[in-house]
Design an enzyme around this catalytic site. Structure first.
Site, short mmCIF file in Angstrom:
data_model
loop_
_atom_site.label_atom_id
_atom_site.label_comp_id
_atom_site.label_asym_id
_atom_site.label_seq_id
_atom_site.Cartn_x
_atom_site.Cartn_y
_atom_site.Cartn_z
CB THR A 142 46.16 25.50 65.24
OG1 THR A 142 46.54 26.54 66.13
CG2 THR A 142 47.21 24.40 65.29
CB SER A 162 47.04 21.81 56.64
OG SER A 162 45.71 21.34 56.58
CB THR A 163 42.89 25.31 56.29
OG1 THR A 163 42.59 23.92 56.14
CG2 THR A 163 42.17 26.09 55.20
CG ASP A 169 41.39 27.73 63.60
OD1 ASP A 169 42.11 27.03 62.85
OD2 ASP A 169 41.34 27.56 64.83
CB ALA A 173 36.19 23.52 61.35
CD GLU A 182 42.21 25.45 67.48
OE1 GLU A 182 43.15 25.11 66.77
OE2 GLU A 182 41.21 24.73 67.66
CE LYS A 223 38.97 19.12 57.20
NZ LYS A 223 39.75 20.22 57.68
C1 5RP Z 1 42.98 22.28 65.22
C2 5RP Z 1 41.81 22.47 64.36
C3 5RP Z 1 42.04 22.57 62.89
O1 5RP Z 1 41.58 23.81 62.45
C4 5RP Z 1 41.32 21.45 62.21
O2 5RP Z 1 41.84 20.23 62.66
C5 5RP Z 1 41.47 21.54 60.66
O3 5RP Z 1 42.77 21.27 60.30
P1 5RP Z 1 43.22 21.30 58.78
O4 5RP Z 1 43.11 22.72 58.31
O5 5RP Z 1 44.66 20.82 58.81
O6 5RP Z 1 42.32 20.38 58.00
O7 5RP Z 1 40.68 22.57 64.81
O8 5RP Z 1 42.61 22.22 66.56
#
Ligand code: 5RP
Length: 229
Positions: free
Chosen positions: A25, A27-28, A81, A83, A103, A121
């Site tokens: 979940t 944007s990535t 996923d 992070a 998740e 990150k």
């Molecule tokens: C959601 C998450 C997402 O993977 C995390 O917030 C990274 O999000 P994004 O890819 O938008 O930077 O852990 O629970």
């Protein structure tokens, strides 16, 4: 392609015929869903997916992917996923989107858990930039908070966007956002959170990731665990 899309594109190359693939979940993860769907339509890849959130299931179905119910599955082949924080020993902080229960379930059930992120990150320690999200049984939030305070943790129950009630996670839990003293390392923190009654799940993903793909201005670095999983 921006860095988030680049790592997602790379991770989509790991999909093989017959795989059940978990969708993260964020944007990535959304870029991963798009590139996975593209491989399915371009190459006739035969795969099915399971989503970590309603929003990812909606996205996957709109891209033409088959989304299965987690209730039908005992394990999955691959989980991809993003992070919020990633340390050199591949500890992760996740859960910004309030979907961390599903998740972590998918991450643990996967033969390979691949984390996709851009360089922003990377951190020295979990909790450096964000509070640790901790999902709790609603009736237990005060007791859990009190227990965690004994370890020097500070924080409170998360409020909803309009700040007129508590926030509810996708799992139906309340969420404590807590900051812990630096003297508590990831392993110790994981043990504390795993053994505190009333905690449903927490955002520290300790010793779960198989590999982390980090994009930095168009190049990808692969981070692997030092110890066998
Ligand atoms: C959601 C998450 C997402 O993977 C995390 O917030 C990274 O999000 P994004 O890819 O938008 O930077 O852990 O629970």
């Amino acid at each position: 392609m921006n860095d988030k899309e680049l790592v997602a594109f790379e991770a989509a190359k790991l999909a093989l015929n017959g795989m059940v693939i978990g969708l993260g979940t964020g944007s990535t993860a959304n870029y991963f869903i798009e590139h996975l769907a593209k491989r399915q339509s371009d190459e006739g890849l035969t795969i099915s997916t399971v989503a970590s959130s309603t929003i990812s299931a909606i996205k996957a179905e709109s891209c033409g992917l088959t989304v299965r119910s987690i209730a039908q599955l005992t394990h999955i082949d691959l989980y991809v996923d993003g992070a919020d924080e990633i340390t050199p020993n591949l500890s992760l902080l996740k859960g910004r989107g309030q979907d961390l229960v599903m998740e972590k379930l998918l991450a643990k059930a996967a033969d390979q858990f691949i984390v996709v992120a851009d360089k922003s990150k990377l951190v020295g320690r979990i909790g450096e930039k964000f509070m640790i999200p901790i999902e709790v049984i609603p009736n237990a939030w005060q007791m859990v908070k009190h227990q965690l305070n004994q370890y020097g943790a500070e924080g409170d129950v998360r409020l909803n966007a309009s700040k007129d009630n508590v926030a509810i996670s996708a799992h139906g839990s309340y969420i404590l956002d807590m900051h812990f003293p630096e003297s508590i390392n990831d392993e110790a923190l994981n043990a504390i959170l795993n053994s505190t009654p009333g905690i449903v799940e927490h955002g520290l993903f300790y010793s779960i990731a198989s590999q982390v793909l980090i994009a930095d201005n168009g190049t990808i670095e692969v981070m692997r665990t030092q110890k066998p999983l």
